[in-house]
Design a protein around this motif. Sequence first.
Motif, PDB file in Angstrom:
ATOM      1  N   GLU A 109       0.734  -1.031   0.048  1.00  0.00           N
ATOM      2  CA  GLU A 109       0.006   0.136   0.004  1.00  0.00           C
ATOM      3  C   GLU A 109       0.770   1.191   0.032  1.00  0.00           C
ATOM      4  N   LYS A 110       0.293   2.400  -0.210  1.00  0.00           N
ATOM      5  CA  LYS A 110       1.214   3.533  -0.302  1.00  0.00           C
ATOM      6  C   LYS A 110       1.835   4.175   0.684  1.00  0.00           C
ATOM      7  N   ASP A 111       1.271   3.554   2.077  1.00  0.00           N
ATOM      8  CA  ASP A 111       1.782   3.863   3.390  1.00  0.00           C
ATOM      9  C   ASP A 111       2.854   2.910   3.714  1.00  0.00           C
ATOM     10  N   GLY A 112       3.230   2.044   2.755  1.00  0.00           N
ATOM     11  CA  GLY A 112       4.296   1.176   2.951  1.00  0.00           C
ATOM     12  C   GLY A 112       3.898  -0.160   3.442  1.00  0.00           C
ATOM     13  N   SER A 113       2.689  -0.505   3.916  1.00  0.00           N
ATOM     14  CA  SER A 113       2.468  -1.551   4.559  1.00  0.00           C
ATOM     15  C   SER A 113       1.993  -2.690   3.421  1.00  0.00           C
ATOM     16  N   ILE A 114       1.956  -3.969   3.871  1.00  0.00           N
ATOM     17  CA  ILE A 114       1.749  -4.967   2.729  1.00  0.00           C
ATOM     18  C   ILE A 114       0.185  -5.234   2.642  1.00  0.00           C
ATOM     19  N   ALA A 115      -0.232  -4.727   1.552  1.00  0.00           N
ATOM     20  CA  ALA A 115      -1.650  -4.883   1.388  1.00  0.00           C
ATOM     21  C   ALA A 115      -2.170  -6.362   1.117  1.00  0.00           C
ATOM     22  N   GLY A 116      -1.187  -7.173   0.781  1.00  0.00           N
ATOM     23  CA  GLY A 116      -1.690  -8.561   0.510  1.00  0.00           C
ATOM     24  C   GLY A 116      -0.564  -9.210  -0.248  1.00  0.00           C
ATOM     25  N   LYS A 117      -0.593 -10.614  -0.454  1.00  0.00           N
ATOM     26  CA  LYS A 117       0.479 -11.509  -1.205  1.00  0.00           C
ATOM     27  C   LYS A 117      -0.605 -12.384  -1.879  1.00  0.00           C
ATOM     28  N   TYR A 118       0.142 -12.873  -2.980  1.00  0.00           N
ATOM     29  CA  TYR A 118      -0.522 -14.036  -3.876  1.00  0.00           C
ATOM     30  C   TYR A 118       0.798 -14.782  -4.244  1.00  0.00           C
ATOM     31  N   ARG A 119       0.508 -16.259  -3.900  1.00  0.00           N
ATOM     32  CA  ARG A 119       1.578 -17.444  -4.235  1.00  0.00           C
ATOM     33  C   ARG A 119       1.089 -18.097  -5.451  1.00  0.00           C
ATOM     34  N   LYS A 120       1.915 -18.032  -6.345  1.00  0.00           N
ATOM     35  CA  LYS A 120       1.929 -18.446  -7.821  1.00  0.00           C
ATOM     36  C   LYS A 120       0.991 -20.051  -7.833  1.00  0.00           C
ATOM     37  N   MET A 121      -0.041 -20.237  -8.284  1.00  0.00           N
ATOM     38  CA  MET A 121      -0.537 -21.324  -8.236  1.00  0.00           C
ATOM     39  C   MET A 121      -0.290 -22.521  -9.323  1.00  0.00           C
ATOM     40  N   HIS A 122      -0.098 -21.843 -10.592  1.00  0.00           N
ATOM     41  CA  HIS A 122       0.287 -22.803 -11.651  1.00  0.00           C
ATOM     42  C   HIS A 122       1.754 -23.009 -11.774  1.00  0.00           C
ATOM     43  N   ILE A 123       2.381 -24.010 -11.640  1.00  0.00           N
ATOM     44  CA  ILE A 123       3.755 -24.042 -11.573  1.00  0.00           C
ATOM     45  C   ILE A 123       4.367 -24.840 -12.701  1.00  0.00           C
ATOM     46  N   PRO A 124       4.977 -24.336 -13.621  1.00  0.00           N
ATOM     47  CA  PRO A 124       5.614 -25.187 -14.776  1.00  0.00           C
ATOM     48  C   PRO A 124       6.774 -25.932 -14.608  1.00  0.00           C
ATOM     49  N   ASP A 125       6.884 -26.874 -15.520  1.00  0.00           N
ATOM     50  CA  ASP A 125       8.036 -27.671 -15.571  1.00  0.00           C
ATOM     51  C   ASP A 125       8.459 -28.064 -16.816  1.00  0.00           C
ATOM     52  N   LEU A 155      -3.305 -19.722  -1.527  1.00  0.00           N
ATOM     53  CA  LEU A 155      -3.935 -18.632  -1.216  1.00  0.00           C
ATOM     54  C   LEU A 155      -5.205 -18.490  -2.056  1.00  0.00           C
ATOM     55  N   GLY A 156      -5.168 -19.353  -3.052  1.00  0.00           N
ATOM     56  CA  GLY A 156      -6.516 -19.135  -3.776  1.00  0.00           C
ATOM     57  C   GLY A 156      -6.351 -17.964  -4.839  1.00  0.00           C
ATOM     58  N   PHE A 157      -7.318 -17.673  -5.484  1.00  0.00           N
ATOM     59  CA  PHE A 157      -7.338 -16.709  -6.487  1.00  0.00           C
ATOM     60  C   PHE A 157      -8.325 -15.605  -5.770  1.00  0.00           C
ATOM     61  N   LYS A 158      -7.708 -14.778  -5.219  1.00  0.00           N
ATOM     62  CA  LYS A 158      -8.244 -13.717  -4.342  1.00  0.00           C
ATOM     63  C   LYS A 158      -7.684 -12.382  -4.506  1.00  0.00           C
ATOM     64  N   PRO A 159      -8.508 -11.176  -5.178  1.00  0.00           N
ATOM     65  CA  PRO A 159      -7.878  -9.930  -5.422  1.00  0.00           C
ATOM     66  C   PRO A 159      -7.508  -9.387  -3.913  1.00  0.00           C
ATOM     67  N   ILE A 160      -6.370  -8.423  -4.154  1.00  0.00           N
ATOM     68  CA  ILE A 160      -6.118  -8.019  -3.035  1.00  0.00           C
ATOM     69  C   ILE A 160      -6.438  -6.441  -3.066  1.00  0.00           C
TER      70      ILE A 160
END
Length: 296
Positions: free
Chosen positions: A107-123, A138-143
Amino acid sequence: MNSKVIKIGIVQQANTVDIEANICKLEKNIKDCAANGVQLVVLQELHNSTYFCQTEDVDVFDLAESIPGSSTRRFGALAKALSIVLVTSLFEKRAPGIYHNTAVVFEKDGSIAGKYRKMHIPDDPAYYEKFYFTPGDLGFKPIETSLGKLGVLVCWDQWYPEAARLMALQGADLLIYPTAIGWESTDSADEKKRQLDAWMISQRGHAVANGIPVVSVNRTGHESDPSGQTNGIQFWGNSFVAGPQGEILQQSSSDQEENQVLEVSISHSEDVRRIWPFFRDRRIDAYKKILKRFVD
């Protein structure tokens, strides 16, 4: 209807093995965008380092860091100093043996608004990500941010319409894809064009199908294969922003480091969804088989 416009900066950068130099360059580029009045800056995938997934090397896990950690403190302080929302992409160490490819939004105050962990992992050859990354949980959830809901996904996720749809159904105002993708040197010119076209078409299709803008930020430059078994990857750049009808609003070059700044209308999505009411006409009663791996 009130018009809501976001001024966005995208940073397309070439990286080296010098992580501190990469981060310093990122900071300079972010500041350059901020000097042009942006409210949101988006960085490429795994932007602190080279794309280390070309090989499988247990020593590479030493690059991973906790969240919160040193990078989140540094980028959070920068977001606060510049009063911007910032989308980053980090190699997360969650626990011994559990690592993620994680996008962190500040966020613009420097705090962590949220995170997303990559769901589809290639090989795939030169993209050995399953060796390094545990699939996201964490699923597919907007931040939620002060600018709106950001549907942040990462690279390989960009090929999956299900991911984009789930973000949009939960009110995402933008789809954002930090990316690291390029060509193998033995690919023909025609094959390179097909791959680049498919990459752009797929994401523009998500914009059209969901009636929202898409921001895709790729890296550029050549990165060698540490094992010497291949000629490395030529990252194809072409970072772009598409509007809710798939129209290209901004596109970077294939081989240059660039900071691009543009204004994107968020409220225009409402206009588009009124003329193309895909959400209204979805047959949610008929899609149960989509949950199967394959339908015989």
